[in-house]
Write a protein that holds these residues in place. Structure first.
Motif, PDB file in Angstrom:
ATOM      1  N   SER A  47       0.844  -1.193   0.000  1.00 43.36           N
ATOM      2  CA  SER A  47       0.000   0.000   0.000  1.00 43.36           C
ATOM      3  C   SER A  47       0.877   1.239   0.000  1.00 43.36           C
ATOM      4  O   SER A  47       1.750   1.390   0.850  1.00 43.36           O
ATOM      5  CB  SER A  47      -0.919   0.002   1.232  1.00 43.36           C
ATOM      6  N   LEU A  48       0.626   2.122  -0.959  1.00 40.71           N
ATOM      7  CA  LEU A  48       1.437   3.329  -1.056  1.00 40.71           C
ATOM      8  C   LEU A  48       0.997   4.381  -0.039  1.00 40.71           C
ATOM      9  O   LEU A  48       1.835   5.012   0.607  1.00 40.71           O
ATOM     10  CB  LEU A  48       1.342   3.910  -2.475  1.00 40.71           C
ATOM     11  N   ILE A  49      -0.293   4.562   0.130  1.00 44.24           N
ATOM     12  CA  ILE A  49      -0.814   5.584   1.030  1.00 44.24           C
ATOM     13  C   ILE A  49      -0.879   5.027   2.449  1.00 44.24           C
ATOM     14  O   ILE A  49      -1.462   3.972   2.680  1.00 44.24           O
ATOM     15  CB  ILE A  49      -2.216   6.056   0.591  1.00 44.24           C
ATOM     16  N   PRO A  50      -0.294   5.714   3.422  1.00 46.59           N
ATOM     17  CA  PRO A  50      -0.357   5.246   4.824  1.00 46.59           C
ATOM     18  C   PRO A  50      -1.786   5.277   5.358  1.00 46.59           C
ATOM     19  O   PRO A  50      -2.574   6.164   5.017  1.00 46.59           O
ATOM     20  CB  PRO A  50       0.523   6.248   5.571  1.00 46.59           C
ATOM     21  N   GLU A  51      -2.129   4.283   6.165  1.00 52.28           N
ATOM     22  CA  GLU A  51      -3.437   4.291   6.817  1.00 52.28           C
ATOM     23  C   GLU A  51      -3.526   5.429   7.826  1.00 52.28           C
ATOM     24  O   GLU A  51      -4.594   5.989   8.050  1.00 52.28           O
ATOM     25  CB  GLU A  51      -3.674   2.941   7.512  1.00 52.28           C
ATOM     26  N   LYS A  52      -2.380   5.738   8.436  1.00 53.50           N
ATOM     27  CA  LYS A  52      -2.333   6.820   9.417  1.00 53.50           C
ATOM     28  C   LYS A  52      -1.021   7.572   9.246  1.00 53.50           C
ATOM     29  O   LYS A  52       0.056   6.987   9.327  1.00 53.50           O
ATOM     30  CB  LYS A  52      -2.434   6.251  10.834  1.00 53.50           C
ATOM     31  N   PHE A  53      -1.099   8.871   8.978  1.00 51.33           N
ATOM     32  CA  PHE A  53       0.099   9.686   8.816  1.00 51.33           C
ATOM     33  C   PHE A  53       0.670  10.045  10.189  1.00 51.33           C
ATOM     34  O   PHE A  53      -0.026  10.589  11.031  1.00 51.33           O
ATOM     35  CB  PHE A  53      -0.227  10.969   8.040  1.00 51.33           C
ATOM     36  N   VAL A  54       1.960   9.727  10.373  1.00 53.02           N
ATOM     37  CA  VAL A  54       2.638  10.044  11.627  1.00 53.02           C
ATOM     38  C   VAL A  54       3.953  10.771  11.312  1.00 53.02           C
ATOM     39  O   VAL A  54       4.545  10.575  10.249  1.00 53.02           O
ATOM     40  CB  VAL A  54       2.926   8.776  12.450  1.00 53.02           C
ATOM     41  N   LEU A  55       4.396  11.592  12.239  1.00 56.04           N
ATOM     42  CA  LEU A  55       5.649  12.333  12.091  1.00 56.04           C
ATOM     43  C   LEU A  55       6.732  11.830  13.047  1.00 56.04           C
ATOM     44  O   LEU A  55       7.803  12.440  13.140  1.00 56.04           O
ATOM     45  CB  LEU A  55       5.409  13.828  12.343  1.00 56.04           C
TER      46      LEU A  55
END
Length: 281
Positions: A47-55
């Motif tokens: 999967s290219l798009i993260p399920e949850k964006f984290v920094l």
């Protein structure tokens, strides 16, 4: 005929777009993976798009190792790359002007030797160079990464600038000689301002090569405090214990930003320098 032309153009653009996506996909995957949770990167690799964006990866990566911030590694890379690039541009332009404008015995022999040096693989010179630098006491410092490039070691840049200088009319040199200019005066007052596209092109390539020079840094730099960014990235991977791939991808993403910005801002000069178009207007 118009329909056939439109079909060909459409097919061409589709092919180029698909090919471009395939080529850039690994880079996109790395950038997007830097926003995933580190323990889920390879689980959700498809999967290219993260399920949850984290920094968190950027925060952890920037904190570095052993109280050494990753900003220190970026500063080291910038110092090496900028210093070596400035030295490369100055030395290459001087040598190129001498080969293109000065007439002396052995000029063609030197030019041919320079062209031959471009064909010698760097791996062939690796061991004798290391022994030489070790005897000079340079191993463990930045000198092997900077000093050699300040003496026109890059034949490609000299060849590029020689071709560019050849496109400058010699009438300008003759006019300068009549006004009392020496060869250095002709170089400084006439050739140098006109060589800006070629010098910027050499600067872009030199900066990129020095910024990404992992092998030379691995050979000659042996203190973590002095690591450039390309070498510090390997510290995130530890086969003996655990590896923080999220932080690695995050810092790798940041490390390509300077090169992208330089390419964007100097793209015009890059095209002019490679085409060696010479004088315009």
């Amino acid at each position: 005929m118009k329909k056939k032309t439109k079909i060909k153009k459409t097919a061409y653009h589709i092919f180029v777009s698909v090919f471009g996506i395939i080529m850039i996909y690994p880079l996109l995957w790395m950038v997007m993976s830097s926003f995933k949770e580190s323990n889920t990167i390879f689980i959700t690799a498809g999967s290219l798009i993260p399920e949850k964006f984290v920094l968190d990866n950027y925060i952890n990566g920037w904190s570095g190792f052993a109280k050494i911030s990753f900003g220190t590694f970026f500063k080291n890379s910038a110092f090496i790359s900028v210093t070596a690039t400035i030295g490369t541009i100055i030395s290459s332009s001087l040598v190129a002007f001498g080969l293109a404008r000065c007439r002396f015995k052995g000029r063609k022999l030197l030019f041919g030797a320079m062209l031959l040096s471009m064909m010698v693989p760097a791996q062939v010179l690796m061991i004798p160079q290391y022994i030489w630098y070790q005897k000079l006491g340079w191993v463990g410092s930045y000198l092997p990464l900077i000093v050699p490039y300040c003496f026109a070691i890059q034949g490609f840049f000299v060849y590029l600038m020689v071709n560019f200088i050849d496109s400058i009319p010699r009438e300008l040199d003759e006019a300068a000689k009549i006004d009392g200019c020496s060869y250095f005066g002709i170089y400084y007052r006439i050739a140098l301002p006109l060589m800006v596209p070629a010098m910027v092109t050499a600067g872009i390539f030199s900066f990129m090569w020095r910024w990404e020079d992992f092998l030379s840094a691995l050979l000659y730099v042996n203190e973590a405090q002095k690591y450039p960014a390309c070498l510090a990235l390997k510290l995130f991977s530890d086969p003996g214990s655990s590896s923080d791939y999220g932080a690695m991808f995050a810092m790798a993403t940041l490390s390509i930003i300077p090169i992208i910005l330089i390419f964007i801002f100097f793209q015009k000069y890059l095209v002019e320098g490679i085409s060696t178009s010479g004088l315009k207007g």
